[in-house]
Design a protein around this motif. Structure first.
Motif, PDB file in Angstrom:
ATOM      1  N   ALA A 152      -5.611   7.772   2.140  1.00 55.02           N
ATOM      2  CA  ALA A 152      -4.062   8.222   2.053  1.00 55.02           C
ATOM      3  C   ALA A 152      -3.977   8.167   0.878  1.00 55.02           C
ATOM      4  O   ALA A 152      -4.049   8.849  -0.438  1.00 55.02           O
ATOM      5  N   ALA A 153      -3.743   6.614   0.347  1.00 53.60           N
ATOM      6  CA  ALA A 153      -3.723   5.800  -1.110  1.00 53.60           C
ATOM      7  C   ALA A 153      -5.685   6.416  -1.564  1.00 53.60           C
ATOM      8  O   ALA A 153      -5.562   6.884  -3.039  1.00 53.60           O
TER       9      ALA A 153
ATOM     10  N   LEU B 229      -5.298  10.572  -2.393  1.00 53.73           N
ATOM     11  CA  LEU B 229      -4.513  10.444  -3.701  1.00 53.73           C
ATOM     12  C   LEU B 229      -4.921  11.000  -4.829  1.00 53.73           C
ATOM     13  O   LEU B 229      -5.035  11.303  -5.660  1.00 53.73           O
TER      14      LEU B 229
ATOM     15  N   SER C 141       8.489  11.514  -5.267  1.00 57.55           N
ATOM     16  CA  SER C 141       7.973  10.180  -5.048  1.00 57.55           C
ATOM     17  C   SER C 141       8.695   9.497  -4.315  1.00 57.55           C
ATOM     18  O   SER C 141       8.432   8.562  -3.491  1.00 57.55           O
TER      19      SER C 141
ATOM     20  N   THR D 115       0.713  -1.568  -0.399  1.00 60.20           N
ATOM     21  CA  THR D 115       0.408   0.120   0.258  1.00 60.20           C
ATOM     22  C   THR D 115       0.614   1.796  -0.321  1.00 60.20           C
ATOM     23  O   THR D 115       0.073   2.378  -0.097  1.00 60.20           O
ATOM     24  N   HIS D 116       2.143   1.242   0.875  1.00 59.13           N
ATOM     25  CA  HIS D 116       2.516   2.151   0.741  1.00 59.13           C
ATOM     26  C   HIS D 116       3.644   2.678  -0.487  1.00 59.13           C
ATOM     27  O   HIS D 116       3.872   4.156  -0.560  1.00 59.13           O
TER      28      HIS D 116
ATOM     29  N   TYR E  74       1.305  11.274   7.376  1.00 56.15           N
ATOM     30  CA  TYR E  74       1.189  10.513   5.863  1.00 56.15           C
ATOM     31  C   TYR E  74       0.739  11.277   4.637  1.00 56.15           C
ATOM     32  O   TYR E  74       1.734  11.374   4.178  1.00 56.15           O
ATOM     33  N   LEU E  75      -0.400  11.358   4.564  1.00 58.54           N
ATOM     34  CA  LEU E  75      -0.753  12.330   3.654  1.00 58.54           C
ATOM     35  C   LEU E  75      -0.180  13.687   3.306  1.00 58.54           C
ATOM     36  O   LEU E  75      -0.089  14.487   2.741  1.00 58.54           O
TER      37      LEU E  75
ATOM     38  N   SER F 187      -2.880   5.177   5.733  1.00 53.01           N
ATOM     39  CA  SER F 187      -2.709   4.518   4.119  1.00 53.01           C
ATOM     40  C   SER F 187      -3.290   4.345   2.410  1.00 53.01           C
ATOM     41  O   SER F 187      -3.748   4.688   2.332  1.00 53.01           O
TER      42      SER F 187
ATOM     43  N   CYS G  11       1.238   4.009  -2.936  1.00 54.79           N
ATOM     44  CA  CYS G  11       0.504   5.356  -2.538  1.00 54.79           C
ATOM     45  C   CYS G  11       2.004   6.048  -3.400  1.00 54.79           C
ATOM     46  O   CYS G  11       1.861   7.409  -3.746  1.00 54.79           O
TER      47      CYS G  11
ATOM     48  N   ALA H  37       3.083  13.565   1.754  1.00 52.71           N
ATOM     49  CA  ALA H  37       2.970  13.004   0.017  1.00 52.71           C
ATOM     50  C   ALA H  37       2.595  15.177  -0.556  1.00 52.71           C
ATOM     51  O   ALA H  37       3.334  15.219  -1.576  1.00 52.71           O
TER      52      ALA H  37
END
Length: 689
Positions: A175-176, A179, A150, A124-125, A359-360, A172, A128, A363
């Motif tokens: 966030a996925a 995004l 990235s 998953t990371h 986390y988000l 995550s 993302c 990004a």
């Protein structure tokens, strides 16, 4: 395929943003692109593949390891309608059905192998990081700058918790989804994709909401994408997202009311506290040298506190500079950062600051960094070399950070060292030390946790457990009573206090405490198991059997209930006749569920010896003695006695004597039993002299 209006440029993000790369520099050939992807994959694996060797940690225990709702995929719709499926503890109920479904699918494929669950986090990371790449490209960054963004996101050690901690999967996943929703919405809005992209954006938003409530910030980000445009502003496009958000809030309000409990602190205190957290978070991102699973951070009760004032000035200055100097890209990403932090800033939570909340945010900041670095990367080879060195340093730091997560003791020892005033660090360190058999060390950690947080029920509960194990039952009782003063519905404290009074023969207190425990959680298998123990001690054998069977109905994998029921059926105890085979079966199940269950191994070996099967008894003893977790423990000591009996029954007297001597040397065995075994040693040695 929709086309851009002739009155607008085909990519407003490039036209409105600060970066306008040429085609020759902004694009890569197929071979270079493939090489870049392989290098990025190698860097990601170098930084994070060590996570696959790590273990479950704190919240993973109740969310994954002990969560019986994950054991079957027969009714996956229950994950969507019942928030209590999130955890083995109903009071931890949360509406995160997509996360729970991922746990259940992983369990169906690999059981409770930590590596399988952590592999999902790692993949998953990586997903993302890929979405960060395409989102950066959609925002107008050239390929090299987007790739840099990235990699900055993928390799930054502040994101290591999301990879190494199974329960951070919700971060995550959300966030996925967010995004991906941003990327597909911008693709559709700028005319680079068909209307399908709009539908995909809505679907991604739904996935994010089904993973974590923080995704509710997405409509605000989309409104920013519309409002910051120089032309063709159409905020009406965001209405379906706002509708989904409102529907989500209605569902949560009706299904997960426990998650909407009374706030742990006043709203203004929360706002002031999170205001001073902003520069702290920026420091963690800029200098990720002292990361920790727990941070020393205090509540700010007033806006006039110097650190809060300075934080407010810094924040306002940053906003002013970005707004004055930045174009569409930086302004939009700045709004995304602010909204990404908003949910945890406005909703009071027990943990004041946490790395996975970045986390988000990281990004968005990584994309902003890529956009800001591009003019230098385009012209200066030295700048490119500097970025490569930075990425290499981040990868090494992430790899080192992952090693801390390989055990509970390593993780919380570091936390206690770096955050000495954080009670949770000492509390969890005590648990890790207790699990390793260091009860004295655990007692010191629990005392420090109780000193730092006297108002927390769990600190007194764990201190009571350690006091009991170190032979201080009265002090243990007082600690459990203090725990219940802080939280009268603390189930574990109720059960332990009931066991204490059971040992004293104070049955009125026992039944009262067990009744309170059943009222708190009527479907708890442990409550029914404890009732079975109490009923057996009061000679209600039929009631005890019924209670144990009820516990196993609720949790067929509960090793202790199998052990208790086997003891009830064991002919040596005289409760039932002719049920030795059932006793043997339940002992075996207990060992299947807990290979180190020395009580089940000891009693099964004794049962096999009495049934005339010393070979099977020897095998059971050797298997459990060989477990590293049982070395030098009282449970292992009893097995040396049974192993000696099994060897003696096979005529292997010399080997039997060696095991008998190990048993006698142990202080954990009762003196009378050690004396009896010593006499047997002397009897066996007499003919040999």
């Amino acid at each position: 395929m929709a086309t851009a209006s002739p009155s607008c440029p085909p990519s407003p993000a490039v036209a409105e943003g600060p970066v306008a790369p040429s085609r020759s520099v902004g694009r890569l050939s197929g071979r270079r692109l493939l090489a870049g992807l392989l290098v990025a994959l190698g860097a990601l694996l170098f930084a994070h593949v060590g996570a696959l060797d790590n273990v479950f940690h704190y919240d993973d225990i109740h969310s994954v390891v002990q969560n019986l709702h994950l054991r079957s995929l027969a009714d996956p719709s229950s994950f969507l309608t019942d928030p209590t499926t999130f955890s083995a503890r109903p009071e931890r109920a949360m509406f995160r059905p997509l996360v729970v479904l991922s746990y259940a699918v992983t369990y169906a494929l690999a059981g409770l192998q930590p590596s399988a669950h952590l592999l999902v986090n790692l993949l998953t990371h990586g997903l993302c990081a890929g979405i960060v790449l395409v989102l950066a490209r959609t925002l107008g960054l050239p390929a090299i700058a987007a790739g840099t963004a990235s990699l900055l996101f993928a390799l930054h050690p502040v994101n290591g918790e999301v990879v190494n901690y199974v329960s951070s999967r919700s971060e995550s996943f959300a966030a996925a989804g967010m995004l991906a929703a941003l990327w597909t919405y911008l693709r559709w809005r700028d005319g680079a994709g068909s209307a399908v992209f709009y539908g995909l954006s809505l679907a991604a938003f739904c996935m994010a909401l089904l993973s974590k409530a923080t995704a509710i910030a997405l409509p605000g980000m989309l409104l920013a994408a519309e409002g910051l445009r120089a032309q063709r502003r159409r905020p009406v496009n965001v209405l379906p997202f706002l509708g989904l958000g409102l529907a989500y809030l209605w569902v949560v309000a009706n299904l997960a009311q426990q998650a909407l409990a009374a706030p742990v602190r006043p709203l203004l205190h929360q706002v002031w506290t999170q205001l001073k957290a902003v520069p702290y978070y920026l420091h963690l991102l800029a200098v990720p040298a002292r990361l920790s699973v727990e941070h020393d951070f205090s509540v700010a009760p007033t806006l006039l506190a110097p650190v809060v004032v300075l934080s407010a000035v810094l924040l306002l200055t940053t906003v002013f500079v970005v707004w004055q100097q930045g174009g569409f890209q930086l302004r939009f990403l700045g709004v995304c950062v602010a909204l990404g932090l908003a949910p945890a800033s406005l909703v009071p939570l027990n943990v004041l600051v946490n790395e996975h909340r970045l986390y988000l945010v990281s990004a968005c900041l990584a994309i902003a960094a890529g956009a800001s670095l591009w003019p230098r990367l385009r012209r200066l080879w030295g700048a490119r070399a500097g970025v490569l060195i930075l990425l290499a340093i981040l990868a090494v730091l992430s790899q080192q950070r992952g090693r801390v997560w390989d055990s509970e003791q390593a993780l919380w020892s570091e936390a206690a060292e770096r955050s000495p005033y954080a009670y949770r660090a000492h509390l969890h360190l005590g648990g890790a030390l207790e699990e390793q058999g260091d009860i004295v060390g655990a007692l010191d950690s629990y005392r420090e946790a109780a000193r730092l947080a006297p108002g927390r029920a769990e600190t007194h509960y764990n201190l009571g457990n350690a006091l009991r194990l170190t032979g201080h039952p009265l002090q243990a009782r007082r600690s459990w009573e203090r725990s219940l003063q802080q939280n009268p519905r603390f189930l574990d404290a109720l059960l332990n206090l009931a066991a204490h009074h059971q040992g004293l023969g104070d049955w009125d207190q026992v039944w009262d405490l067990l009744a309170r425990a059943e009222q708190v959680r009527p479907r708890s298998p442990e409550v029914w198991r404890r009732k079975g123990l109490a009923l057996r001690l009061t000679d209600d054998v039929a009631g005890a059997e019924s209670a144990y069977l009820r516990a196993l109905e609720l949790d067929p994998r509960l090793a202790e209930a199998h052990h208790n029921l086997a003891n009830l059926y064991n002919p040596a105890n005289g409760h039932f006749k002719g049920r030795g085979d059932e006793a043997q079966r339940h002992y075996q199940i207990a060992l299947q569920q807990n290979a180190g269950h020395h009580g089940a191994a000891n009693n099964l070996a004794d049962l096999l010896l009495n049934a005339g099967d010393p070979v099977a008894a020897e095998r059971i003893c050797r298997e459990v003695i060989g477990l590293a977790a049982l070395r030098h423990t009282p449970g292992q000591t009893k097995l040396y006695l049974q192993l000696g009996r099994a060897l003696e029954a096979q005529g292997r007297t010399a080997e039997a004597l060696g095991n008998y001597r190990v048993f006698v040397r142990s202080r954990a065995a009762p003196a009378a039993l050690r004396q009896a075994v010593q006499q047997r040693i002397e009897q066996l040695e007499t003919p040999r002299r």
